[in-house]
Design a protein around this motif. Structure first.
Motif, PDB file in Angstrom:
ATOM      1  N   TYR A  60       0.817  -1.208   0.000  1.00  0.00           N
ATOM      2  CA  TYR A  60       0.000   0.000   0.000  1.00  0.00           C
ATOM      3  C   TYR A  60       0.856   1.265   0.000  1.00  0.00           C
ATOM      4  N   GLY A  61       2.119   1.130   0.355  1.00  0.00           N
ATOM      5  CA  GLY A  61       3.044   2.248   0.223  1.00  0.00           C
ATOM      6  C   GLY A  61       3.745   2.266  -1.115  1.00  0.00           C
ATOM      7  N   THR A  62       3.667   1.147  -1.846  1.00  0.00           N
ATOM      8  CA  THR A  62       4.393   0.999  -3.107  1.00  0.00           C
ATOM      9  C   THR A  62       3.489   1.150  -4.322  1.00  0.00           C
ATOM     10  N   ALA A  63       2.409   0.376  -4.357  1.00  0.00           N
ATOM     11  CA  ALA A  63       1.571   0.303  -5.555  1.00  0.00           C
ATOM     12  C   ALA A  63       0.932   1.641  -5.955  1.00  0.00           C
ATOM     13  N   PRO A  64       0.343   2.443  -5.032  1.00  0.00           N
ATOM     14  CA  PRO A  64      -0.315   3.674  -5.476  1.00  0.00           C
ATOM     15  C   PRO A  64       0.626   4.657  -6.163  1.00  0.00           C
ATOM     16  N   LEU A  65       1.796   4.902  -5.576  1.00  0.00           N
ATOM     17  CA  LEU A  65       2.735   5.833  -6.200  1.00  0.00           C
ATOM     18  C   LEU A  65       3.213   5.300  -7.543  1.00  0.00           C
ATOM     19  N   ALA A  66       3.563   4.010  -7.581  1.00  0.00           N
ATOM     20  CA  ALA A  66       4.011   3.414  -8.837  1.00  0.00           C
ATOM     21  C   ALA A  66       2.913   3.484  -9.895  1.00  0.00           C
ATOM     22  N   LEU A  67       1.666   3.248  -9.485  1.00  0.00           N
ATOM     23  CA  LEU A  67       0.558   3.295 -10.432  1.00  0.00           C
ATOM     24  C   LEU A  67       0.357   4.705 -10.973  1.00  0.00           C
ATOM     25  N   MET A  68       0.441   5.696 -10.113  1.00  0.00           N
ATOM     26  CA  MET A  68       0.283   7.074 -10.570  1.00  0.00           C
ATOM     27  C   MET A  68       1.350   7.427 -11.609  1.00  0.00           C
ATOM     28  N   LEU A  69       2.606   7.059 -11.330  1.00  0.00           N
ATOM     29  CA  LEU A  69       3.684   7.338 -12.269  1.00  0.00           C
ATOM     30  C   LEU A  69       3.514   6.552 -13.568  1.00  0.00           C
ATOM     31  N   ALA A  70       3.058   5.310 -13.437  1.00  0.00           N
ATOM     32  CA  ALA A  70       2.882   4.478 -14.624  1.00  0.00           C
ATOM     33  C   ALA A  70       1.765   5.008 -15.514  1.00  0.00           C
ATOM     34  N   VAL A  71       0.658   5.436 -14.907  1.00  0.00           N
ATOM     35  CA  VAL A  71      -0.460   5.986 -15.690  1.00  0.00           C
ATOM     36  C   VAL A  71      -0.033   7.272 -16.379  1.00  0.00           C
ATOM     37  N   LYS A  72       0.715   8.101 -15.661  1.00  0.00           N
ATOM     38  CA  LYS A  72       1.205   9.346 -16.277  1.00  0.00           C
ATOM     39  C   LYS A  72       2.100   9.043 -17.469  1.00  0.00           C
TER      40      LYS A  72
END
Length: 408
Positions: free
Chosen positions: A37-49
């Motif tokens: 939960y500390g890893t996936a959201p930030l990574a997902l935001m960067l990946a979507v961008k």
């Protein structure tokens, strides 16, 4: 009322918490899952961008992911209470990991559809395993001693915060060598391994079988908020979340106003450090009075610190005041979870903890949104003071409720 009492020669400690049979293994498994939960959201935001080339698309996808994760948390917790974690957690974790894997595939290269990413994010958020509420329920079952339980909740809160610091650092390392989507895949693996390790732990036998955990005949769902103790705990948690959500944006505005935009990370690090110190200290001290009577006190401290933060003459002073504000965060949330736990029937403890968790996250979102509308129109000092008002008002409401309860 809140003065610490002299500690006995054999006061329970954090070591005693971890030495509880099977506790360390289960706690370690949950922390591994929470790291997702500390890893996936930030990574997902960067990946979507990266895949869409749009910050607005990234923001929209993350808003959908966060909203479904937060607001459906009590419903997922109800499934845990009804069927038991051994039966309910693995399907949630499998679905969540599978959907994160699908998001990894979709965002690995450029050109993904924003609509597809939004749909996958909604589904993933809906399946997020409620590991925090499950662990707090497990602590309650493993530690009938309320002093040990308070220490366990304090330790749990500090450890969870460290996971949210460690997760982004892990993402930072990953994106130096690969694409951000790899961080989403790592998040999927972490939650799946963590949940499987947890459900294989003998400690979960402490949480009743589905028949025992059935909430039939018990107050559940939205009706749980009719329980005064849980309602007050959720109010304080929401106020804390609102302060934290506002603080993130206000720190940016304050540091930029003083020409020190790069100091944002240091200010937020001071908040985390203060919260860790406050949480550990709060759990280590024996306090007079009930958890209900203590509930409004850290909220008042946080509100007062928010007002002082807005009056800071410079960035160094802001760092110091924000660190003090952090000292009240973990004690406020720890007490809220304790009050929620003791206010409801054991069969719905997981749902009670999930409501507090939902209140924190909802408050954070509202705080960020409202301050985002105000910060361009008002000075940071005024915005800091306005952000403190809900914490002070909620503390007053809860304190009044505690006084009325004591008179009965």
């Amino acid at each position: 009322m809140l003065s610490p009492t002299p500690a006995p020669s054999r006061a329970p400690s954090y070591v005693a918490v971890l030495r509880t049979p099977q506790a360390a293994r289960a706690f370690g498994a949950v922390l591994l899952g929470r790291l997702s939960y500390g890893t996936a959201p930030l990574a997902l935001m960067l990946a979507v961008k990266d895949t869409t080339g749009s910050y607005s698309a990234a923001g929209a996808v993350m808003a959908l992911f966060g909203a479904t994760s937060v607001f459906l948390s009590p419903a997922r917790a109800a499934l845990i209470d009804r069927y038991g974690p051994r039966r309910a957690l693995p399907p949630m974790a499998a679905a969540y990991a599978a959907l994160l894997t699908a998001l990894t595939y979709a965002t690995w290269g450029p050109g993904a559809s924003s609509s597809l990413l939004g749909a996958l994010a909604v589904a993933a958020g809906a399946c997020t395993p409620p590991l925090g509420p499950v662990m707090r329920t497990l602590w309650s079952e493993l530690l009938p001693d309320r002093e040990l339980l308070r220490r366990a909740y304090s330790l749990d809160g500090v450890a969870e915060e460290l996971m949210f610091v460690t997760g982004p650092l892990l993402v930072g390392v990953l994106i130096r060598y690969t694409v951000p989507a790899a961080g989403v895949a790592v998040g999927a693996g972490l939650v799946l391994v963590g949940v499987l390790a947890l459900v294989s732990s003998p400690a979960l036998r402490a949480i009743g079988t589905p028949a025992r955990s059935s909430s039939s005949g018990k107050t559940t769902g939205w009706r749980l908020l009719g329980v005064a103790g849980l309602r007050h705990a959720a109010l304080v948690a929401a106020a804390v979340g609102l302060c934290l959500g506002a603080l993130d944006l206000l720190v940016v505005a304050f540091t930029e106003q003083h020409g020190r935009g790069g100091a944002v990370a240091w200010v937020l690090a001071a908040l985390s450090a203060g919260s860790a110190v406050g949480g550990l200290a709060y759990g280590a001290v024996r306090w007079r009075g009930s958890n209900r009577s203590r509930l409004p006190v850290p909220a008042v401290g946080l509100g007062a610190a928010m007002v002082l933060a807005g009056l800071s003459p410079g960035v160094y002073a802001l760092v110091a005041v924000v660190a003090v504000a952090g000292v009240f965060v973990a004690p406020a949330l720890t007490t809220a979870y304790l009050v929620a736990d003791e206010s409801v029937d054991p069969a719905v403890r997981t749902q009670a903890g999930a409501w507090v968790n939902t209140a924190v996250n909802a408050g954070t979102s509202v705080g960020t949104a409202v301050v985002g509308l105000l910060v361009d129109r008002l000075s940071p000092a005024v915005c800091f003071a306005l952000a403190a008002v809900p914490a002070l008002l909620c503390a007053a409401v809860v304190a009044r409720g505690a006084v009325e309860r004591s008179r009965r």
